[in-house]
Design a protein around this motif. Structure first.
Motif, PDB file in Angstrom:
ATOM      1  N   SER A 286       8.725   4.294  -1.971  1.00 36.08           N
ATOM      2  CA  SER A 286       8.158   3.014  -1.369  1.00 36.08           C
ATOM      3  C   SER A 286       9.216   1.741  -1.633  1.00 36.08           C
ATOM      4  O   SER A 286      10.242   1.995  -1.565  1.00 36.08           O
TER       5      SER A 286
ATOM      6  N   LYS B  18       8.230   5.939  -6.032  1.00 35.95           N
ATOM      7  CA  LYS B  18       7.144   6.048  -5.200  1.00 35.95           C
ATOM      8  C   LYS B  18       7.573   6.148  -3.776  1.00 35.95           C
ATOM      9  O   LYS B  18       6.640   6.244  -2.915  1.00 35.95           O
TER      10      LYS B  18
ATOM     11  N   GLU C 162       0.951  -1.174   0.081  1.00 36.04           N
ATOM     12  CA  GLU C 162       0.204   0.033  -0.274  1.00 36.04           C
ATOM     13  C   GLU C 162       0.928   1.537   0.049  1.00 36.04           C
ATOM     14  O   GLU C 162       1.078   1.670   0.977  1.00 36.04           O
ATOM     15  N   HIS C 163       1.251   1.758  -1.029  1.00 34.97           N
ATOM     16  CA  HIS C 163       2.400   2.688  -1.237  1.00 34.97           C
ATOM     17  C   HIS C 163       1.976   3.965  -0.653  1.00 34.97           C
ATOM     18  O   HIS C 163       2.673   4.668   0.021  1.00 34.97           O
ATOM     19  N   GLU C 164       0.628   4.409  -0.501  1.00 37.89           N
ATOM     20  CA  GLU C 164       0.373   5.543   0.245  1.00 37.89           C
ATOM     21  C   GLU C 164       0.831   5.364   1.781  1.00 37.89           C
ATOM     22  O   GLU C 164       0.995   6.319   2.187  1.00 37.89           O
ATOM     23  N   LYS C 165       0.326   4.106   2.083  1.00 35.52           N
ATOM     24  CA  LYS C 165       0.209   4.271   3.645  1.00 35.52           C
ATOM     25  C   LYS C 165       1.903   4.157   4.129  1.00 35.52           C
ATOM     26  O   LYS C 165       2.061   4.244   5.207  1.00 35.52           O
TER      27      LYS C 165
END
Ligand code: HEM
Ligand code: HEM
Ligand code: HEM
Ligand code: HEM
Ligand code: HEM
Ligand code: SF4
Ligand code: SF4
Ligand code: SF4
Ligand code: SF4
Lengths: 72, 394, 357
Positions: free
Chosen positions: C227, C225, C197-200
């Motif tokens: 990430s 990203k 979950e790249h955003e988190k």
């Protein structure tokens, strides 16, 4: 060295490394003992007082570390 | 109290002869909101086939870095009763003996401050009090410790030591496992409660090679009772076994791994020099055979579960150590091992993994143990061995 | 809230001696022999001639305080207020006179306790937390144990086997319960890599420690990203990264399942302690009864019971007949997953030309 001074050194060491490198109890004992020429057992006693007073706490994050408690 | 959530899948597990954990949770739910919502949460897991717990938060009792395991639900709005559901590990008495008075006392504290659910016991050996809120931790600790109970280990610390019941009720115990375990636990209180190691360190103590506590598979240091000298034989009892139907040739002689037993129909002979003390014959003819008289322990090091590099079992580092109070020889060895581990270990590296990384020979040299054939199954197969300065002619 | 008592630290557990039944305290270290009197009861005889009778019952390990108090009532009525637990989570009631055994067993039976677990049969199942308390669980533990023991109960209470059979359940590959050395053990396993979950990840995880957590070095940084990325062909679905980084969930209800490993032992009797080895790589995760898994365990257990010599443990039996024959007699399928390609793989390949057809 006075215990209060030692406590200050320990606290500042933890404070400085927050967000950069997590310190284990034994990292602190080794570093403070080497930098200031005091016996590890003295560092340990000072650290324990900080812990008992809740100024520093143990955290668990894939290993046990010593950190400053989060501000409420 | 009626049940707050419908739990058709869990209800299925109330049926059947084996005691039901669902019934247990329901009993607690009669008076506990935690247990009510645990049922709801668990039913959801059964339906969706995923867990609903997550890591997070930092909880514990003041001054300790061990003994409490934080746990939070990932669906707190749906199940507020288990939004916080922390575990308290209470150090069990050696051998798991209790009086009902002591057990009731713990139950009363737990009914007041927690879910009313327990594990008797956790795989670590601790009494597990399952599920409470952060603000209850200090009161629980005050109530427990004022009644002489203390918390067990967790995190990168000495974990709660445990043992088989040994001398309390087993004729094969070569060492006083309960006393040794109690002494180790008391000696290393600081190392249990204030984590300082690269990772966890577990002690398990078994009275003999039967190893009822599975020490060889799940302790960083496995202490296993053994003996020197001849197995004591009561020939009359051997005959009694034969008369009562035991096929001594087949069940004892043929199953001895070192082929050191013989039986001519009236006398059992053991060539003790060749016996490797596996316990088979003694376990099968408990009335007739007893271990030799010089008692002590074999110390093994290094077992762990498969994470991260594959499972390890402990292996021998001290073939024979006398085990008598005050156990100075043992504590001295442990301190040397910890110092070495502390110096070289990476975060989350068990001592067994460190030895694998740096080599067993290096460990033996640094910790000051002499190599012995008992430490290996066989010598090395390759010619790539090292020498040090002092071995080489100048 | 009422005043709290004064806390104490580093006092350790209470000394065990105060909890020992008098007959045990008196004969501590002076036991002579023991005899099994039934599947769940036995007698230990001391040098002094004193005897202690033990009755063992099963417990689900997860106990309410109410049940513990019920158990205490029984111990008060029959055992002068003493009892103990075994490492395998059984409860043991001890009495110092033969006349007290029958009333004790009668009450236990009436109250629905399962008496058994002693001698050459199955004992209680060593297990972990599962969905009841763990973030890492691929399956439940308590439920699997219940389903298994409901089906195999007769091997606890009555029927005997060639030797003891130790069962264990671990709800993920961390194997907290030491299932790696059991006769027959179940392990919750994943079959698909974690999802990132790249955003988190930015907020929740330390990238370096996440990368370091992977035993197969499958994780590398993804600077664009901010990430990480996973080399899918290297991932063995261990879930270690998820333990370190909550933004890499690995749970996958459609694909998570149960593996069966067998043939391990910890005792040194006859043969050395052994690790368990893979028998079945994956069975579907089917709560609440896990019928496929329970059936497979029964199949293995019964094949062992039929084929082993007296006193042979599961691992000893398989080693005598050979693994190739084990797959033949159990009818279990041998798959690519059975061939080891992890750390100690080479030791497991057949470096000889001898095997059975
Ligand atoms: C308050 C927070 C947390 C608690 C109470 C907690 C608790 C635990 C516990 C009890 C274990 C098992 C270790 C044992 O047997 O003692 C564990 C394992 C682990 N946890 Fe957490 N955890 C917390 C937060 C985290 C976080 C935030 C992470 C990572 C980001 C994390 C990563 C791990 C890892 C990697 C393990 C592996 C096992 C080990 O190193 O012993 N934990 N956690
Ligand atoms: C990366 C690895 C591991 C992780 C993330 C992990 C995580 C955890 C967590 C979160 C728990 C707490 C369960 C709960 O009560 O909520 C736990 C319990 C436990 N862990 Fe681990 N663990 C790991 C490896 C191990 C290993 C290798 C062992 C043993 C060799 C082990 C032994 C235990 C034991 C004995 C418990 C208590 C379990 C029980 O009584 O049910 N863990 N672990
Ligand atoms: C770097 C180390 C070694 C090298 C380069 C090496 C090389 C060789 C070579 C080239 C041969 C002849 C093979 C042939 O003509 O078929 C040979 C044979 C042999 N080597 Fe080595 N060797 C080494 C180490 C060892 C070690 C450590 C052992 C024993 C412990 C060993 C045992 C033997 C034996 C027994 C033979 C004869 C095999 C036979 O003819 O039955 N070698 N080795
Ligand atoms: C080869 C394997 C094993 C043998 C021969 C063995 C044998 C025994 C025996 C004879 C007992 C006492 C009698 C009984 O409970 O029926 C026992 C108890 C026990 N076993 Fe095992 N066991 C083995 C494997 C394991 C494993 C793999 C574990 C755990 C992972 C384990 C944990 C225990 C525990 C905890 C007890 C109870 C001990 C106590 O109450 O202090 N055993 N075992
Ligand atoms: C026919 C014979 C035997 C029976 C029924 C029997 C049963 C038991 C049981 C049930 C206990 C009590 C264990 C406990 O308190 O947890 C005990 C003590 C023990 N016996 Fe025997 N035993 C027999 C002979 C053996 C044999 C052959 C072994 C081993 C292989 C064995 C292993 C143990 C163990 C391990 C303990 C101590 C367990 C503990 O730590 O609690 N026993 N015996
Ligand atoms: S390990 Fe040996 S001494 Fe301890 S209980 Fe088991 S058989 Fe007895
Ligand atoms: S203890 Fe084992 S090796 Fe020794 S005589 Fe008995 S069966 Fe043989
Ligand atoms: S085996 Fe896995 S899921 Fe089960 S308690 Fe241990 S870490 Fe949690
Ligand atoms: S699941 Fe295991 S192998 Fe796969 S990426 Fe995560 S840590 Fe690596």
């Amino acid at each position: 060295m006075e215990k209060d001074e030692l406590k200050k050194i320990i606290y500042e060491l933890v404070e400085k490394s927050m967000g950069k490198k997590k310190l284990k109890q034994s990292d602190i004992l080794k570093k403070v003992s080497a930098d200031h020429g005091v016996d590890k057992s003295e560092v340990k006693a000072a650290l324990r007082e900080l812990m008992d007073a809740g100024e520093l706490i143990f955290t668990y994050f894939g290993g046990s570390f010593v950190e400053i408690p989060p501000k409420e | 109290m009626s049940m707050k959530h419908q739990t058709p899948l869990l209800d299925e597990l109330e049926k059947g002869p084996f005691p039901s954990f669902v019934k247990e949770i329901k009993r607690a739910a009669e008076h506990s909101d935690y247990a009510q919502d645990l049922l709801g949460l668990l039913e959801l897991s059964y339906k969706e086939k995923v867990t609903h717990w997550k890591h997070g938060g930092i909880v514990g009792v003041r001054g300790y870095g061990a003994g409490v395991i934080g746990r939070y639900s990932d669906v707190p709005d749906q199940f507020p009763g288990v939004a916080h559901f922390h575990t308290v590990r209470v150090n069990q008495p050696s051998g798991f003996f209790y009086t009902t008075k002591a057990l009731r006392e713990i139950c009363d504290i737990w009914d007041k401050y927690g879910s009313g659910l327990t594990n008797m016991h956790g795989s670590t050996g601790d009494i597990i009090l399952l599920g409470t809120k952060t603000e209850n931790l200090e009161p629980i600790f005050a109530e427990l410790s004022s009644r002489d109970w203390d918390l067990g280990g967790s995190g990168s610390a000495v974990r709660t030591p445990s043992c088989c019941l040994g001398a309390a009720r087993c004729e094969w115990a070569n060492i006083d496992t309960m006393s040794i375990t109690n002494e180790i636990t008391q000696h290393y209180q600081d190392e249990m409660h204030r984590p300082a190691f690269p990772y966890k360190f577990k002690f398990k103590v078994a009275g003999c090679a039967v190893d009822c506590i599975a020490s060889i598979a799940r302790a960083d240091m496995s202490i296993i009772g053994t003996w020197r000298g001849d197995i004591q034989i009561d020939q009359n009892e051997v005959k009694n076994y034969a008369q009562s139907g035991m096929d001594i040739q087949k069940e004892i002689v043929d199953m001895c791994p070192t082929e050191c037993i013989s039986w001519d129909g009236s006398e059992l002979k053991i060539n003790n020099e060749d016996c490797n003390r596996c316990m088979h014959c003694i376990a099968k003819m408990t009335k007739a055979l007893r271990p030799g008289s010089e008692k002590g322990a074999t110390i093994l090091l290094g077992s762990k579960a498969p994470i991260v590099t594959g499972a390890l079992m402990s292996w021998v580092i001290v073939p024979f150590m006398k085990m008598e109070p005050p156990y100075d020889e043992l504590f001295d060895l442990v301190d040397r091992i910890w110092e070495w581990w502390d110096e070289h270990g990476k975060n989350r590296e068990r001592v067994g993994e460190l030895i694998e990384r740096l080599s067993f020979t290096r460990f033996l040299k640094d910790v000051g143990l002499d190599p012995q054939p008992a430490m290996v199954k066989e010598p090395r197969r390759d010619p790539f061995f090292f020498w040090s300065e002092e071995d080489v002619a100048k | 809230m009422s005043e709290l008592p004064q806390r104490q630290t580093d006092i350790g557990p209470p000394h065990y001696e105060q909890f020992l039944p008098p007959v045990i305290k008196k004969n501590y270290g002076k036991w002579k022999y023991h005899e099994q009197l039934g599947p769940g009861h036995m007698v230990h005889v001391a040098e002094s001639g004193d005897k202690v009778w033990t009755v063992r019952v099963a417990s689900p390990r997860l106990l309410s305080t109410d049940t513990i108090k019920d158990i205490c009532d029984i111990a008060d009525a029959h055992c002068d207020g003493h009892l103990r637990f075994t490492t395998r989570n059984n409860i043991e009631f001890m009495v110092d006179d033969e006349s007290k055994v029958e009333p004790l067993m009668k009450e236990l039976t009436e109250k629905g306790f399962m008496i058994g677990g002693i001698g050459p049969r199955i004992s209680n199942v060593v297990h972990t937390q599962g969905w009841v308390h763990c973030h890492s669980a691929a399956t439940d533990a308590s439920g699997l144990v219940k389903a298994l023991m409901d089906d195999l109960g007769e091997y606890f209470t009555t029927k005997s086997l060639p030797n003891r059979v130790r069962l264990a359940v671990a709800c993920c590959v961390n194997m907290c319960g030491a299932v790696h050395c059991s006769d027959i053990a179940l392990v919750g396993v994943h079959k698909t890599p974690p999802r990132i979950e790249h955003e988190k990840i930015k907020n929740l995880c330390e990238i370096p420690s996440t990368i370091a957590s992977c035993p197969t070095s499958a994780i590398s940084p993804d600077p664009q990203k901010k990430s990480v990325k996973i080399k899918i062909e290297k991932c063995m679905y261990c879930g270690n990264c998820y333990s370190v980084c909550p933004a890499m969930p690995i749970a996958d209800p459609k694909n998570d399942g149960i593996a069966i490993v067998i043939g391990g032992k910890v005792s040194n009797l006859r043969s050395n302690p052994k690790f368990s080895k893979l028998a079945v790589p994956w069975l579907p995760n089917t709560p609440p009864r896990w019928t496929e898994t329970v059936a497979a365990v029964r199949k293995i257990l019964e094949t062992y019971a039929a084929g082993a010599k007296k006193h042979e443990r599961v691992g000893e039996w398989v080693e005598r007949i050979g693994w190739e024959k084990f797959f033949k007699v159990t009818g279990l399928e041998f798959t690519l997953q059975h061939v080891d390609d992890f750390t100690f793989a080479r030791e497991t390949w057949r470096m000889a030309a001898t095997f059975k057809w």
